[in-house]
Motif scaffolding. Structure first.
Motif, mmCIF file in Angstrom:
data_model
loop_
_atom_site.group_PDB
_atom_site.id
_atom_site.type_symbol
_atom_site.label_atom_id
_atom_site.label_comp_id
_atom_site.label_asym_id
_atom_site.label_seq_id
_atom_site.Cartn_x
_atom_site.Cartn_y
_atom_site.Cartn_z
ATOM 1 N N PRO A 62 0.861 -1.290 -0.188
ATOM 2 C CA PRO A 62 0.060 0.088 -0.352
ATOM 3 C C PRO A 62 0.866 1.276 -0.069
ATOM 4 N N ILE A 63 2.053 1.389 0.756
ATOM 5 C CA ILE A 63 2.884 2.598 0.738
ATOM 6 C C ILE A 63 3.620 2.429 -0.617
ATOM 7 N N ILE A 64 4.059 1.740 -1.241
ATOM 8 C CA ILE A 64 4.622 1.632 -2.492
ATOM 9 C C ILE A 64 3.519 2.086 -3.384
ATOM 10 N N GLU A 128 13.466 4.747 22.987
ATOM 11 C CA GLU A 128 13.452 4.774 21.400
ATOM 12 C C GLU A 128 12.637 5.914 20.706
ATOM 13 N N GLU A 129 13.470 6.064 19.551
ATOM 14 C CA GLU A 129 12.743 7.377 18.661
ATOM 15 C C GLU A 129 11.543 6.579 17.897
ATOM 16 N N ALA A 130 10.589 7.451 18.072
ATOM 17 C CA ALA A 130 9.156 6.803 17.361
ATOM 18 C C ALA A 130 9.424 6.886 15.880
ATOM 19 N N ALA A 131 8.766 5.681 15.107
ATOM 20 C CA ALA A 131 8.970 5.499 13.910
ATOM 21 C C ALA A 131 8.142 6.552 13.072
ATOM 22 N N PRO A 132 8.684 7.025 12.079
ATOM 23 C CA PRO A 132 7.707 8.015 11.419
ATOM 24 C C PRO A 132 6.326 7.465 10.806
ATOM 25 N N ASP A 133 5.261 8.172 10.754
ATOM 26 C CA ASP A 133 4.063 7.529 10.148
ATOM 27 C C ASP A 133 3.934 7.409 8.720
ATOM 28 N N GLU A 134 3.205 6.906 8.106
ATOM 29 C CA GLU A 134 3.124 6.724 6.807
ATOM 30 C C GLU A 134 3.087 7.925 5.888
ATOM 31 N N ASP A 135 2.297 8.637 6.159
ATOM 32 C CA ASP A 135 2.066 9.940 5.606
ATOM 33 C C ASP A 135 3.471 10.686 5.469
ATOM 34 N N THR A 136 4.202 10.838 6.540
ATOM 35 C CA THR A 136 5.578 11.291 6.472
ATOM 36 C C THR A 136 6.574 10.327 5.741
ATOM 37 N N ILE A 137 6.502 9.170 5.517
ATOM 38 C CA ILE A 137 7.229 8.211 4.646
ATOM 39 C C ILE A 137 6.971 8.640 3.251
ATOM 40 N N VAL A 138 5.680 8.595 2.905
ATOM 41 C CA VAL A 138 5.250 8.755 1.717
ATOM 42 C C VAL A 138 5.577 10.071 0.985
#
Length: 317
Positions: A62-64, A128-138
């Motif tokens: 879905p992200i791709i 631990e640093e929070a992982a970026p959300d999907e919107d940030t990644i996209v």
């Protein structure tokens, strides 16, 4: 009357043959333009998998897909109209605009190198640093894709600049669509190969099961390697844009230095001279990208990021 109809049918047939020939010409031109941009396509394919590395398997495709849609939107709705208008009315602006993109791409690659060299211990002081959300990644992936897409489209434009405006538009739209499908289709296959391997490992055939287990073991290493390749690709492509751009703007020393080194390596290595010369050119471009990128990182750390840290926005680097 009958003669008139026959003449009309002959005219229609002639128009049909002309249209078919035009379609063939457009297809051939699109193919040539795509081949010319193949080097950047490889870089784009190497860069993208890093954005889904470490995410849940069910969210990878879905992200791709979202990145692919953003990439196509970049090409068709922003880059294509912009370069067509600029090439028609203000061609002198194409190179400086592309160089700004090359500098940004160099910055992205150099920033990853900078973080790697400094380590990440400072980022985990409070856990631990929070992982970026999907919107940030996209959004990050689409921004990087924008520069690579612009390079692909400008290279393709240079191959068809002698075509009429309408044909040029159709050719570049075909290139945009074809390359997007190719890049993100390959990326989708890469990131899902571990699932394919898991499926094969459960088959009854010993050889097939062994192949599946091998894929499962190999894919994490491949994705890690692609992250490194993707960073190198940012520096290479960004540096190459800057190298060619400075030459086109009249500052020839950088381009000529790399070109002379490439020729010397080519002549000194005989049968493999073409490959060695290409490697020299690639290394020169990547070094230029790294230097420019690190300078921008330094400026950003001394200005924007320091200001954010003092104002409570948090340090970036």
């Amino acid at each position: 009357m009958a003669g008139g109809l026959v003449a009309l049918f002959d005219d229609v047939a002639l128009l049909a043959r002309t249209a078919a020939a035009s379609v063939d010409d457009i297809g051939a031109a699109a193919g040539r333009a795509s081949v010319k941009a193949a080097g950047v396509v490889v870089d784009d394919t190497a860069v993208t998998p890093q954005y889904v590395h470490g995410l849940a398997a069910e969210r990878e495709l879905p992200i791709i897909r979202r990145i692919a849609v953003g990439s196509l939107r970049n090409k068709l709705l922003i880059i294509l109209p912009a370069i067509l208008l600029l090439s028609q009315f203000l061609p002198v602006l194409l190179t400086p605009i592309l160089m700004i993109g090359g500098a940004y791409l160099s910055y992205e690659g150099a920033e990853k190198v900078w973080h790697k060299l400094r380590g990440h211990s400072h980022a985990h002081a409070e856990g631990e640093e929070a992982a970026p959300d999907e919107d940030t990644i996209v959004s990050g992936a689409v921004r990087t894709d924008f520069i690579l897409s612009a390079e692909i489209m400008v290279i393709s434009l240079n191959e068809v600049v002698d075509q009429p405006f309408l044909s040029r538009t159709v050719i570049l739209a075909l290139v945009a669509l074809g390359i997007t499908v190719l890049v993100y289709g390959v990326v989708g296959l890469i990131v899902k190969m571990d699932d394919v391997g898991l499926h094969l490992s459960q088959r009854s055939g010993t050889g097939v099961a062994r192949l599946g287990r091998g894929l499962v073991k190999a894919m994490p290493r491949l994705l890690t390697a692609l992250t490194v390749v993707g960073t190198a690709a940012m520096l290479w492509v960004g540096g190459h844009i800057l190298l060619v751009g400075t030459d086109e703007l009249g500052l020839h020393v950088l381009y000529e230095t790399v070109h002379h080194l490439e020729e010397a390596a080519h002549e000194a290595t005989g049968a493999v001279g073409g490959v060695v010369g290409w490697l020299v050119n690639t290394l020169g471009s990547a070094l230029l990208g790294l230097v420019v990128g690190l300078l921008i990182v330094l400026v950003m750390n001394l200005t924007v990021h320091r200001w954010k840290a003092r104002s409570g926005g948090g340090a970036h680097a």
